[in-house]
Design an enzyme around this catalytic site. Structure first.
Site, PDB file in Angstrom:
ATOM      1  N   TYR A 158      46.279 -48.825  41.114  1.00 47.55           N
ATOM      2  CA  TYR A 158      45.663 -47.621  41.674  1.00 47.55           C
ATOM      3  C   TYR A 158      44.960 -47.944  42.993  1.00 47.55           C
ATOM      4  O   TYR A 158      45.070 -47.195  43.973  1.00 47.55           O
ATOM      5  CB  TYR A 158      44.666 -47.045  40.676  1.00 47.55           C
ATOM      6  N   LYS A 162      45.927 -46.222  46.627  1.00 45.34           N
ATOM      7  CA  LYS A 162      45.001 -45.401  47.402  1.00 45.34           C
ATOM      8  C   LYS A 162      44.631 -46.052  48.736  1.00 45.34           C
ATOM      9  O   LYS A 162      44.369 -45.344  49.720  1.00 45.34           O
ATOM     10  CB  LYS A 162      43.751 -45.109  46.568  1.00 45.34           C
TER      11      LYS A 162
END
Length: 254
Positions: A158, A162
């Site tokens: 993640y 991002k």
């Protein structure tokens, strides 16, 4: 439904069936936009369209996996056909990882998170750019994350996805500002959404990250994130380009 800023503009919001995406879709519609609700869940997407239409707005839904180029083409074609163009793209859809440290990240976890969080926004942005360039204007807003600003807010997959969104935001901002297109992102802290985290608390990643996440101080309402998205897309932010706006109750300042 009375418009106050986006009258007649065509807006695509991904992940618009729930959470931040739903709140953003409703806010854009409330300001007069025509909204394409893109989501993986058919019932949720259609419910948001129904809410917008019952309030006097214009919306339609497209359902599918946005990492599939065929679905991306369908989303953009539907918006252009129904609204005459795409003025705003909100790349919001995303999934969490399992808070896994790198050594514990499986191929499946990595590939799923990167595919949904980074590849899908890339595909959608690429697909809308010709329409925005032809119109000489447009706004793209990404939902990044607190995990795009630090290494202690999520797992390896993640966090990488991002951080990639931040790079994509800045590249688009530089490459297409001469064509009248602005690109920005919000970086939310913890927010009350339906995204699930299937983390094993005794695993290395969650054990390390837990104390840092506790510094966030507040769980935001999705409408607070939506307000920031709509602002960045609006004419009021006409000189804002390439910005990553933390919406995190000051967590990024800790």
């Amino acid at each position: 439904m009375s418009g106050t800023g986006f009258e007649g503009r065509g807006v695509i919001v991904t992940g618009a069936g729930s959470g931040i995406g739903r709140a953003a879709a409703l806010e854009f519609a409330g300001q007069g936009a025509k909204v394409l609700v893109a989501d993986l869940n058919k019932d949720s997407a259609e419910q948001v369209v129904k809410e917008i239409e019952e309030a006097g707005g214009v919306a339609r839904a497209v359902v599918g996996d946005l990492s599939d180029p065929l679905v991306v083409d369908e989303v953009v074609a539907a918006a252009v056909d129904a609204f005459g163009g795409v003025d705003v793209l909100v790349n919001n859809a995303g999934v969490m990882d399992n808070m896994s440290a790198l050594a514990d990240t499986t191929d499946a976890e990595w590939e799923r998170v990167i595919r949904v969080n980074l590849t899908a926004p890339f595909l959608l942005s690429r697909a809308v750019l010709p329409h925005m360039v032809a119109a000489g204007r447009g706004s793209i807003v990404f939902t990044a994350s607190e995990a795009s600003l630090r290494g202690s807010a999520a797992g390896a997959a993640y966090t990488a996805s991002k951080h990639g969104i931040v790079g994509l935001t800045k590249s688009l901002a530089v490459m297409y500002r001469g064509q009248g297109i602005r690109t920005n992102a919000i970086a939310p802290g913890p927010t009350a959404t339906s995204i699930q985290v299937d983390a094993e608390r005794t695993a290395h990643g969650p054990g390390v990250i837990g104390p840092y996440i506790g510094l966030s101080g507040k769980v935001a309402d999705p409408r607070e994130q939506a307000a920031a998205i709509v602002f960045l897309a609006s004419d009021a932010a006409g000189n804002v380009n390439g910005a990553i706006l933390p919406v995190d109750f000051g967590w990024a300042a800790v």
